[in-house]
Write a protein that holds these residues in place. Structure first.
Motif, PDB file in Angstrom:
ATOM      1  N   MET A 100       0.818  -1.213   0.000  1.00 31.52           N
ATOM      2  CA  MET A 100       0.000   0.000   0.000  1.00 31.52           C
ATOM      3  C   MET A 100       0.853   1.264   0.000  1.00 31.52           C
ATOM      4  N   GLY A 101       2.137   1.143   0.339  1.00 34.42           N
ATOM      5  CA  GLY A 101       3.034   2.287   0.370  1.00 34.42           C
ATOM      6  C   GLY A 101       4.460   1.824   0.572  1.00 34.42           C
ATOM      7  N   GLY A 102       5.432   2.707   0.293  1.00 33.14           N
ATOM      8  CA  GLY A 102       6.835   2.382   0.495  1.00 33.14           C
ATOM      9  C   GLY A 102       7.556   1.904  -0.736  1.00 33.14           C
ATOM     10  N   LEU A 103       6.880   1.831  -1.882  1.00 33.81           N
ATOM     11  CA  LEU A 103       7.507   1.407  -3.128  1.00 33.81           C
ATOM     12  C   LEU A 103       7.616   2.602  -4.071  1.00 33.81           C
ATOM     13  N   GLU A 104       8.798   2.737  -4.692  1.00 33.21           N
ATOM     14  CA  GLU A 104       9.130   3.898  -5.526  1.00 33.21           C
ATOM     15  C   GLU A 104       9.085   5.177  -4.697  1.00 33.21           C
ATOM     16  N   GLU A 105       9.400   5.070  -3.415  1.00 33.75           N
ATOM     17  CA  GLU A 105       9.436   6.214  -2.507  1.00 33.75           C
ATOM     18  C   GLU A 105      10.167   5.790  -1.249  1.00 33.75           C
ATOM     19  N   VAL A 106      10.628   6.771  -0.489  1.00 32.49           N
ATOM     20  CA  VAL A 106      11.222   6.498   0.818  1.00 32.49           C
ATOM     21  C   VAL A 106      10.247   7.021   1.862  1.00 32.49           C
ATOM     22  N   GLY A 107       9.590   6.108   2.577  1.00 32.63           N
ATOM     23  CA  GLY A 107       8.583   6.482   3.560  1.00 32.63           C
ATOM     24  C   GLY A 107       7.232   5.897   3.230  1.00 32.63           C
ATOM     25  N   LYS A 108       6.253   6.174   4.107  1.00 31.26           N
ATOM     26  CA  LYS A 108       4.859   5.759   3.882  1.00 31.26           C
ATOM     27  C   LYS A 108       4.738   4.249   3.740  1.00 31.26           C
ATOM     28  N   ASN A 109       5.486   3.495   4.558  1.00 34.43           N
ATOM     29  CA  ASN A 109       5.559   2.048   4.395  1.00 34.43           C
ATOM     30  C   ASN A 109       4.325   1.352   4.949  1.00 34.43           C
ATOM     31  N   MET A 110       3.742   0.481   4.128  1.00 36.83           N
ATOM     32  CA  MET A 110       2.573  -0.287   4.560  1.00 36.83           C
ATOM     33  C   MET A 110       2.363  -1.437   3.577  1.00 36.83           C
ATOM     34  N   ASN A 111       2.236  -2.655   4.095  1.00 35.92           N
ATOM     35  CA  ASN A 111       1.997  -3.834   3.265  1.00 35.92           C
ATOM     36  C   ASN A 111       0.870  -4.670   3.867  1.00 35.92           C
ATOM     37  N   ALA A 112      -0.001  -5.163   2.998  1.00 37.64           N
ATOM     38  CA  ALA A 112      -1.104  -6.016   3.438  1.00 37.64           C
ATOM     39  C   ALA A 112      -0.896  -7.426   2.897  1.00 37.64           C
ATOM     40  N   PHE A 113      -1.282  -8.409   3.702  1.00 37.38           N
ATOM     41  CA  PHE A 113      -1.185  -9.820   3.332  1.00 37.38           C
ATOM     42  C   PHE A 113      -2.571 -10.426   3.502  1.00 37.38           C
ATOM     43  N   GLU A 114      -3.117 -11.002   2.438  1.00 36.95           N
ATOM     44  CA  GLU A 114      -4.497 -11.480   2.434  1.00 36.95           C
ATOM     45  C   GLU A 114      -4.537 -12.945   2.027  1.00 36.95           C
ATOM     46  N   TYR A 115      -5.163 -13.742   2.877  1.00 36.09           N
ATOM     47  CA  TYR A 115      -5.381 -15.158   2.556  1.00 36.09           C
ATOM     48  C   TYR A 115      -6.816 -15.495   2.931  1.00 36.09           C
ATOM     49  N   GLY A 116      -7.627 -15.826   1.948  1.00 33.22           N
ATOM     50  CA  GLY A 116      -9.029 -16.107   2.211  1.00 33.22           C
ATOM     51  C   GLY A 116      -9.709 -14.904   2.834  1.00 33.22           C
ATOM     52  N   ASP A 117     -10.300 -15.109   4.017  1.00 30.91           N
ATOM     53  CA  ASP A 117     -10.997 -14.035   4.721  1.00 30.91           C
ATOM     54  C   ASP A 117     -10.145 -13.397   5.808  1.00 30.91           C
ATOM     55  N   ASP A 118      -8.840 -13.580   5.746  1.00 25.08           N
ATOM     56  CA  ASP A 118      -7.949 -13.038   6.775  1.00 25.08           C
ATOM     57  C   ASP A 118      -6.951 -12.061   6.152  1.00 25.08           C
ATOM     58  N   ILE A 119      -6.762 -10.917   6.801  1.00 25.28           N
ATOM     59  CA  ILE A 119      -5.800  -9.905   6.362  1.00 25.28           C
ATOM     60  C   ILE A 119      -4.923  -9.517   7.539  1.00 25.28           C
ATOM     61  N   VAL A 120      -3.627  -9.503   7.309  1.00 26.29           N
ATOM     62  CA  VAL A 120      -2.650  -9.012   8.282  1.00 26.29           C
ATOM     63  C   VAL A 120      -1.888  -7.869   7.618  1.00 26.29           C
ATOM     64  N   ILE A 121      -1.718  -6.782   8.351  1.00 27.47           N
ATOM     65  CA  ILE A 121      -1.032  -5.596   7.836  1.00 27.47           C
ATOM     66  C   ILE A 121       0.292  -5.435   8.565  1.00 27.47           C
ATOM     67  N   VAL A 122       1.335  -5.099   7.828  1.00 32.05           N
ATOM     68  CA  VAL A 122       2.641  -4.806   8.415  1.00 32.05           C
ATOM     69  C   VAL A 122       2.946  -3.327   8.195  1.00 32.05           C
ATOM     70  N   ASP A 123       3.006  -2.573   9.290  1.00 30.71           N
ATOM     71  CA  ASP A 123       3.336  -1.147   9.324  1.00 30.71           C
ATOM     72  C   ASP A 123       2.218  -0.269   8.758  1.00 30.71           C
ATOM     73  N   ALA A 124       2.227   0.990   9.173  1.00 26.36           N
ATOM     74  CA  ALA A 124       1.269   1.990   8.693  1.00 26.36           C
ATOM     75  C   ALA A 124       1.933   3.354   8.848  1.00 26.36           C
ATOM     76  N   GLY A 125       2.810   3.683   7.896  1.00 28.25           N
ATOM     77  CA  GLY A 125       3.660   4.853   8.050  1.00 28.25           C
ATOM     78  C   GLY A 125       3.172   6.080   7.304  1.00 28.25           C
ATOM     79  N   LEU A 126       3.984   7.123   7.354  1.00 26.36           N
ATOM     80  CA  LEU A 126       3.707   8.357   6.631  1.00 26.36           C
ATOM     81  C   LEU A 126       4.985   8.819   5.955  1.00 26.36           C
ATOM     82  N   SER A 127       4.844   9.770   5.047  1.00 22.38           N
ATOM     83  CA  SER A 127       5.990  10.476   4.481  1.00 22.38           C
ATOM     84  C   SER A 127       5.700  11.962   4.555  1.00 22.38           C
TER      85      SER A 127
END
Length: 657
Positions: free
Chosen positions: A112-139
């Protein structure tokens, strides 16, 4: 010794050791009760929550444990959108994509963020009906964002599935990883938050600014903890960074395993932490990792990152040799660096005065949690009392190492700080490296400091800062320890990620590589990992005071127009009953025309706007005000564009009397 032999030796050692070494063990001793037994022997369920998410550990219960009554407290009202913007469109639906060759259940990786930029890092992982998020940053905003406070990821896709979100995991406590949490937590359904002791202390401090800390479900974990979050099994491993308690994450699903390194480097002599646990990392790699997502910030820099110990020694030398007052500007989250400075201050009989709200807040939090340990009375807030001490006994710690306009150091450089005025003999050390985009602001602050008589020490003169991000040899070592089947470079500009990919391909030509943009999707199952043809919405969302909106919103477009072409205001007065104009219009312009041509342009603008008003009223006396203003704006804009080659922001104002 070659990397290949090192990793083979580490993995053999790891298999024998059982990976029980925990560098945090001394920090988390408590008599807190154990989690009650559960049906799963290794990943027990939380006794009071239907989702099995609670960690099991021999360490204490979470420092900021959530309580049932918190859910009854009123939430902070949702922030208004700028300019009453319409809701953003629904994100791309989660459908199985049979065209890409993967069949059956799959894990979806969504940056969701942190790619082609430095900052705003956020990644989501989705399997079936479950979602886990790693980080929720800003730039932080750059020149193109024209005064906005900062930028956060677009979570529209996750908001549409907030019932599926099991947790947000934080790798460490820097703002580019935790700073966005007050703005997205409510929109994501207030899921549980997990991170290390210091990280969650910083998260709690961040949430307190928005009165969200009482309702947030904050949980402290260590690298020994294992979580079950729906179908996800989560483990952690300790890494070095420029802030203590940083961790990488292992996410296991029935169809694949993913390692997310967070920000990392390998420092054998860190300021505060223990060195990284190589055996633990090698042991994770021996489990058969499908995807590695790895920090790319310093992928272009050869060799190894400088150790924090070297920086501490250099700062110690500066503190010893400086005869007058010393001002050190740094990030308020560099807790290890702050401890190093305090140790030297004690050694050379200096009192430490702190300036900057975040510096004060973070030092108080870190002291309370036991990360900063200093003699009573050493640290004080900046006040007139420091002027009564000899200059050689004064050390000032301040924020503003990135040249932020309203920071303490910036105000000091302009002579606008209420407590700190530069005087003869003062030395300023900037213990930070410029974040891309901040270079000009930092140069401006340095020039201003020189102009008012300060001596300035930066990293270009002496090593007073080191990066928390690994250089090429460290990136290659991490890849060699994990040995993934597929690789995704993250946390960096495009050229950084591409360089990281080339390093990986040189080590393992057969390893698959995906270079992604925010919103792209990689799908993983037993057949492999590949980029999907689907894509989620991933706009930049700007935070501007109490409002938020898309980066392309009308507010920013108007600011850009005013900055480039100025503003033109046309004031027309008319009788309410007859709609007949009273006199000629008044024209006010700013940043549009020079004095020598302003009178002529104003007269022609008056004529054109009056003619447009009268013609529109004659055609339709009942024309609504919005349409009437537009009928005036269009011919005036055409004239200004033809005459001046400019497209200012034109604002007609009609007053009926």
């Amino acid at each position: 010794m070659p990397i290949k032999k090192i990793t083979e030796w580490l993995k053999k050692s790891a298999d024998k050791s059982g990976f029980t070494n925990n560098p945090h063990e001394s920090l988390f001793k408590s008599n807190a009760p154990h989690t009650p037994p559960s049906p799963h022997p290794q990943y027990p369920q939380h006794p009071a929550h239907p989702t099995p998410y609670h960690p099991v550990s021999n360490h204490p219960a979470p420092h900021h444990a959530s309580h049932p009554q918190h859910s009854q407290q009123p939430r902070r009202p949702q922030r208004p959108q700028l300019n009453n913007q319409p809701p953003r469109p629904q994100a791309f639906p989660n459908k199985q994509n049979q065209e890409d060759g993967l069949r059956g259940p799959r894990l979806r990786i969504i940056p969701m963020g942190g790619l082609e930029e430095v900052g705003k890092n956020m990644n989501a992982f989705e399997y079936g009906d479950d979602i886990v998020i790693v980080d929720a940053g800003l730039s932080f905003g750059g020149p193109e964002t024209l005064g906005i406070d900062y930028v956060i990821p677009d979570v529209a896709y996750l908001e549409s599935k907030k019932r599926n979100i099991r947790a947000i995991l934080f790798t460490h406590g820097h703002l580019d990883h935790i700073g966005g949490i007050p703005h997205v937590l409510g929109r994501l359904g207030n899921p549980p938050l997990y991170g290390s002791k210091l990280t969650m202390g910083l998260v709690k401090t961040r949430l307190e600014e928005f009165a969200l800390d009482k309702t947030a479900k904050i949980h402290v974990i260590t690298p020994d903890n294992k979580l079950v979050l729906g179908k996800f099994q989560i483990e952690f491993f300790y890494v070095n960074h420029s802030i203590p308690d940083s961790m990488g994450v292992l996410l296991k699903t029935p169809v694949g395993k993913v390692v997310h390194t967070g920000d990392f480097k390998f420092d054998h002599t860190p300021a505060m932490d223990a060195p990284a646990n190589f055996q633990r990392i090698a042991g994770i790699g021996s489990q058969g990792i499908d995807v590695l997502m790895s920090d790319s910030t310093n992928a272009e820099k050869p060799g190894y990152a400088l150790s924090e110990k070297v920086i501490g020694q250099n700062l110690d030398r500066i503190i010893a040799d400086t005869k007058g007052r010393l001002i050190i500007a740094s990030f308020s989250s560099l807790i290890g660096r702050i401890q190093q400075v305090c140790n030297s201050a004690v050694r050379y009989n200096r009192k430490v005065f702190i300036s900057g709200r975040s510096m004060v807040r973070n030092i108080e939090m870190a002291t309370e949690l036991g990360y900063i340990k200093v003699p009573r009375g050493l640290i004080r807030e900046a006040s007139p009392a420091m002027n009564s001490l000899p200059p050689s006994q004064v050390l000032i710690l301040t924020t503003g190492a990135q040249g932020e306009a309203m920071s303490a150091l910036s105000r000091i450089s302009l002579g606008e700080h209420t407590q700190i005025k530069i005087r003869e003999g003062d030395t300023v050390s900037i213990s930070a490296s410029p974040i891309p985009g901040n270079e000009k602001a930092i140069v401006t602050v340095i020039n201003n400091l020189h102009r008012i008589g300060a001596e300035v020490i930066t990293n270009s003169l002496m090593d007073v800062h080191t990066s928390g991000h690994g250089h090429q040899e460290e990136l290659k070592l991490m890849f060699s320890l994990i040995k993934p089947k597929h690789f995704i470079p993250i946390h960096g500009e495009l050229f950084m990620m591409k360089t990281h990919a080339k390093l990986v391909q040189a080590i393992s030509p057969r390893c698959g590589v995906s270079i992604l943009q925010n919103g792209d999707i990689v799908e993983v199952n037993q057949q492999g990992a590949r980029k999907s043809k689907q894509k989620t919405q991933a706009n930049d969302i700007v935070i501007d005071g109490l409002g938020h909106g898309d980066l392309g919103s009308q507010v920013l477009q108007e600011r850009k127009t005013m900055a480039q072409d100025g503003i033109l205001i046309i004031l027309l007065r008319a009788y309410e009953s007859t709609k007949r104009l009273i006199g000629e219009p008044d024209i006010i312009s700013r940043g549009l025309v020079y004095v020598k041509e302003s009178h002529e342009i104003a007269q022609e603008t008056k004529t054109i706007s009056a003619r447009a008003f009268e013609g529109s009223i004659q055609k339709n006396p009942a024309m609504i005000l919005k349409e009437l203003k537009n009928e005036i704006r269009l011919p005036v804009a055409k004239f200004i564009r033809k005459r001046l080659g400019r497209e200012p922001l034109i604002i007609p104002i009609i007053m009926y009397i």
